[in-house]
Scaffold this motif. Structure first.
Motif, PDB file in Angstrom:
ATOM      1  N   LEU A  60       1.079  -1.282  -0.140  1.00  0.00           N
ATOM      2  CA  LEU A  60      -0.022   0.143  -0.019  1.00  0.00           C
ATOM      3  C   LEU A  60       0.243   1.271   0.211  1.00  0.00           C
ATOM      4  N   LEU A  61       2.158   1.116   0.672  1.00  0.00           N
ATOM      5  CA  LEU A  61       2.545   2.634   0.878  1.00  0.00           C
ATOM      6  C   LEU A  61       3.410   2.766  -0.775  1.00  0.00           C
ATOM      7  N   ILE A  62       4.228   1.391  -1.467  1.00  0.00           N
ATOM      8  CA  ILE A  62       4.133   1.750  -2.347  1.00  0.00           C
ATOM      9  C   ILE A  62       3.035   2.207  -3.757  1.00  0.00           C
ATOM     10  N   ALA A  63       1.917   1.513  -3.023  1.00  0.00           N
ATOM     11  CA  ALA A  63       1.334   1.845  -4.481  1.00  0.00           C
ATOM     12  C   ALA A  63       0.763   3.335  -4.493  1.00  0.00           C
ATOM     13  N   GLY A  64       0.594   4.132  -3.054  1.00  0.00           N
ATOM     14  CA  GLY A  64       0.908   5.486  -2.632  1.00  0.00           C
ATOM     15  C   GLY A  64       1.440   6.200  -2.574  1.00  0.00           C
ATOM     16  N   THR A  65       2.715   5.921  -3.251  1.00  0.00           N
ATOM     17  CA  THR A  65       4.196   6.502  -3.002  1.00  0.00           C
ATOM     18  C   THR A  65       3.459   7.128  -4.709  1.00  0.00           C
ATOM     19  N   GLY A  66       3.859   5.834  -5.586  1.00  0.00           N
ATOM     20  CA  GLY A  66       3.747   6.010  -7.148  1.00  0.00           C
ATOM     21  C   GLY A  66       1.928   6.670  -7.632  1.00  0.00           C
ATOM     22  N   MET A  67       1.220   7.158  -6.834  1.00  0.00           N
ATOM     23  CA  MET A  67       0.368   8.001  -7.208  1.00  0.00           C
ATOM     24  C   MET A  67       0.467   8.574  -6.826  1.00  0.00           C
ATOM     25  N   SER A  69       3.474  10.592  -6.934  1.00  0.00           N
ATOM     26  CA  SER A  69       4.602  11.480  -7.309  1.00  0.00           C
ATOM     27  C   SER A  69       3.829  11.682  -8.787  1.00  0.00           C
ATOM     28  N   GLN A  70       2.736  10.386  -9.297  1.00  0.00           N
ATOM     29  CA  GLN A  70       2.607  10.222 -10.525  1.00  0.00           C
ATOM     30  C   GLN A  70       0.985  11.996 -11.003  1.00  0.00           C
ATOM     31  N   TYR A  71       0.281  11.663  -9.788  1.00  0.00           N
ATOM     32  CA  TYR A  71      -0.388  13.101 -10.076  1.00  0.00           C
ATOM     33  C   TYR A  71       0.095  13.842  -8.868  1.00  0.00           C
ATOM     34  N   PRO A  72       0.476  15.260  -9.348  1.00  0.00           N
ATOM     35  CA  PRO A  72       0.281  16.632  -8.961  1.00  0.00           C
ATOM     36  C   PRO A  72      -0.234  16.592  -7.076  1.00  0.00           C
ATOM     37  N   ALA A  73       0.681  15.695  -6.265  1.00  0.00           N
ATOM     38  CA  ALA A  73       0.107  16.219  -4.697  1.00  0.00           C
ATOM     39  C   ALA A  73       1.271  16.593  -4.041  1.00  0.00           C
ATOM     40  N   GLY A  74       0.583  17.784  -3.594  1.00  0.00           N
ATOM     41  CA  GLY A  74       1.822  18.800  -2.148  1.00  0.00           C
ATOM     42  C   GLY A  74       2.077  17.969  -0.766  1.00  0.00           C
ATOM     43  N   ALA A  75       2.888  17.895  -0.468  1.00  0.00           N
ATOM     44  CA  ALA A  75       3.661  17.109   0.775  1.00  0.00           C
ATOM     45  C   ALA A  75       2.329  17.473   1.818  1.00  0.00           C
ATOM     46  N   GLU A  76       1.739  18.404   1.768  1.00  0.00           N
ATOM     47  CA  GLU A  76       0.530  18.726   2.597  1.00  0.00           C
ATOM     48  C   GLU A  76      -0.389  17.504   2.738  1.00  0.00           C
TER      49      GLU A  76
END
Length: 138
Positions: A60-67, A69-76
Protein backbone atom coordinates in the motif's frame (compact mmCIF):
# COMPACT_ATOMS: atom_id res chain seq x y z
CA UNK A 1 11.24 -1.88 25.25
CA UNK A 2 8.48 -1.55 27.84
CA UNK A 3 8.98 2.21 28.03
CA UNK A 4 8.72 2.41 24.24
CA UNK A 5 5.33 0.66 24.39
CA UNK A 6 4.21 3.12 27.05
CA UNK A 7 5.30 6.11 24.96
CA UNK A 8 3.57 4.69 21.87
CA UNK A 9 0.40 4.14 23.91
CA UNK A 10 0.48 7.75 25.06
CA UNK A 11 1.10 8.82 21.46
CA UNK A 12 -1.91 6.82 20.26
CA UNK A 13 -4.23 8.31 22.88
CA UNK A 14 -2.83 11.79 22.21
CA UNK A 15 -3.49 11.36 18.50
CA UNK A 16 -7.07 10.28 19.22
CA UNK A 17 -7.63 13.24 21.56
CA UNK A 18 -6.26 15.59 18.89
CA UNK A 19 -8.56 13.94 16.34
CA UNK A 20 -11.63 14.34 18.55
CA UNK A 21 -10.75 17.96 19.31
CA UNK A 22 -10.25 18.58 15.58
CA UNK A 23 -13.71 17.23 14.85
CA UNK A 24 -15.30 19.85 17.08
CA UNK A 25 -12.99 22.84 16.67
CA UNK A 26 -11.31 22.40 13.23
CA UNK A 27 -7.86 23.62 14.22
CA UNK A 28 -5.37 22.89 11.39
CA UNK A 29 -2.52 22.41 13.88
CA UNK A 30 -4.36 19.43 15.36
CA UNK A 31 -4.84 17.82 11.96
CA UNK A 32 -1.13 18.03 11.24
CA UNK A 33 -0.29 16.82 14.74
CA UNK A 34 -2.36 13.64 14.65
CA UNK A 35 -1.23 12.95 11.07
CA UNK A 36 2.42 13.12 12.18
CA UNK A 37 1.63 10.90 15.16
CA UNK A 38 -0.08 8.43 12.80
CA UNK A 39 3.09 8.24 10.68
CA UNK A 40 5.19 7.63 13.80
CA UNK A 41 2.80 4.94 15.03
CA UNK A 42 2.82 3.23 11.62
CA UNK A 43 6.61 3.20 11.43
CA UNK A 44 6.94 1.83 14.97
CA UNK A 45 4.25 -0.81 14.46
CA UNK A 46 5.90 -2.31 11.36
CA UNK A 47 8.47 -4.02 13.59
CA UNK A 48 5.72 -5.88 15.50
CA UNK A 49 3.62 -6.96 12.49
CA UNK A 50 3.44 -10.40 11.00
CA UNK A 51 5.03 -10.91 7.62
CA UNK A 52 1.70 -10.96 5.75
CA UNK A 53 0.69 -7.63 7.31
CA UNK A 54 4.06 -6.13 6.47
CA UNK A 55 3.66 -7.19 2.85
CA UNK A 56 0.24 -5.53 2.69
CA UNK A 57 1.49 -2.34 4.37
CA UNK A 58 4.54 -2.04 2.12
CA UNK A 59 2.41 -2.77 -0.97
CA UNK A 60 0.00 0.00 0.00
CA UNK A 61 2.85 2.40 0.75
CA UNK A 62 4.48 1.66 -2.61
CA UNK A 63 1.16 2.05 -4.44
CA UNK A 64 0.45 5.30 -2.60
CA UNK A 65 3.92 6.62 -3.34
CA UNK A 66 3.43 5.78 -7.01
CA UNK A 67 0.09 7.54 -7.13
CA UNK A 68 1.38 10.64 -5.39
CA UNK A 69 4.39 10.81 -7.69
CA UNK A 70 2.31 10.28 -10.83
CA UNK A 71 -0.38 12.81 -9.95
CA UNK A 72 0.59 16.25 -8.67
CA UNK A 73 0.06 16.17 -4.93
CA UNK A 74 1.79 18.32 -2.41
CA UNK A 75 3.54 17.26 0.77
CA UNK A 76 0.56 18.51 2.76
CA UNK A 77 -1.75 16.03 1.02
CA UNK A 78 0.68 13.20 1.70
CA UNK A 79 0.97 14.16 5.36
CA UNK A 80 -2.77 14.52 5.90
CA UNK A 81 -3.47 11.20 4.16
CA UNK A 82 -1.87 9.34 7.07
CA UNK A 83 -4.33 10.90 9.51
CA UNK A 84 -7.40 10.25 7.40
CA UNK A 85 -8.14 6.93 9.12
CA UNK A 86 -7.74 8.24 12.64
CA UNK A 87 -11.44 7.52 13.19
CA UNK A 88 -10.63 3.79 13.15
CA UNK A 89 -7.89 4.19 15.72
CA UNK A 90 -10.28 6.23 17.85
CA UNK A 91 -12.86 3.47 17.57
CA UNK A 92 -10.42 0.73 18.56
CA UNK A 93 -9.08 2.73 21.51
CA UNK A 94 -12.25 4.26 22.90
CA UNK A 95 -14.81 1.45 22.61
CA UNK A 96 -12.93 -0.84 25.06
CA UNK A 97 -12.33 2.17 27.30
CA UNK A 98 -16.03 3.01 27.42
CA UNK A 99 -16.91 -0.68 27.78
CA UNK A 100 -14.65 -0.97 30.80
CA UNK A 101 -16.20 2.16 32.29
CA UNK A 102 -19.71 0.82 31.72
CA UNK A 103 -18.79 -2.51 33.29
CA UNK A 104 -17.13 -0.99 36.35
CA UNK A 105 -19.87 1.60 36.87
CA UNK A 106 -22.62 -1.04 36.68
CA UNK A 107 -24.22 0.29 33.51
CA UNK A 108 -23.48 -2.91 31.63
CA UNK A 109 -25.59 -5.04 33.96
CA UNK A 110 -28.39 -2.45 33.77
CA UNK A 111 -28.24 -2.50 29.96
CA UNK A 112 -28.27 -6.32 29.90
CA UNK A 113 -31.23 -6.34 32.29
CA UNK A 114 -33.14 -3.83 30.13
CA UNK A 115 -32.50 -5.87 26.97
CA UNK A 116 -33.66 -9.11 28.66
CA UNK A 117 -36.77 -7.38 29.99
CA UNK A 118 -37.58 -6.06 26.52
CA UNK A 119 -37.09 -9.52 25.01
CA UNK A 120 -39.61 -10.95 27.48
CA UNK A 121 -42.27 -8.45 26.37
CA UNK A 122 -41.54 -8.49 22.64
CA UNK A 123 -40.23 -10.98 20.14
CA UNK A 124 -36.47 -11.27 20.10
CA UNK A 125 -34.96 -9.08 17.38
CA UNK A 126 -31.34 -8.50 18.44
CA UNK A 127 -30.41 -7.16 15.02
CA UNK A 128 -32.84 -4.28 15.55
CA UNK A 129 -30.92 -3.16 18.62
CA UNK A 130 -27.72 -3.26 16.59
CA UNK A 131 -29.27 -1.12 13.86
CA UNK A 132 -30.56 1.38 16.41
CA UNK A 133 -27.19 1.64 18.13
CA UNK A 134 -25.44 2.01 14.77
CA UNK A 135 -27.91 4.74 13.83
CA UNK A 136 -27.06 6.70 16.96
CA UNK A 137 -23.33 6.36 16.30
CA UNK A 138 -23.53 7.64 12.73
Amino acid sequence: MNSLHKVLGYAAFTAVIFYLADIFYHIPFLTYSYSILAIILLICSIYYMRLANRIVIFSLLIAGTGMYSQYPAGAETVLLSFGSNMNLLALFLLVPLFGTFMSVAGFLKALQHAIRKREEKHKSHPYRTGYILYGFIT
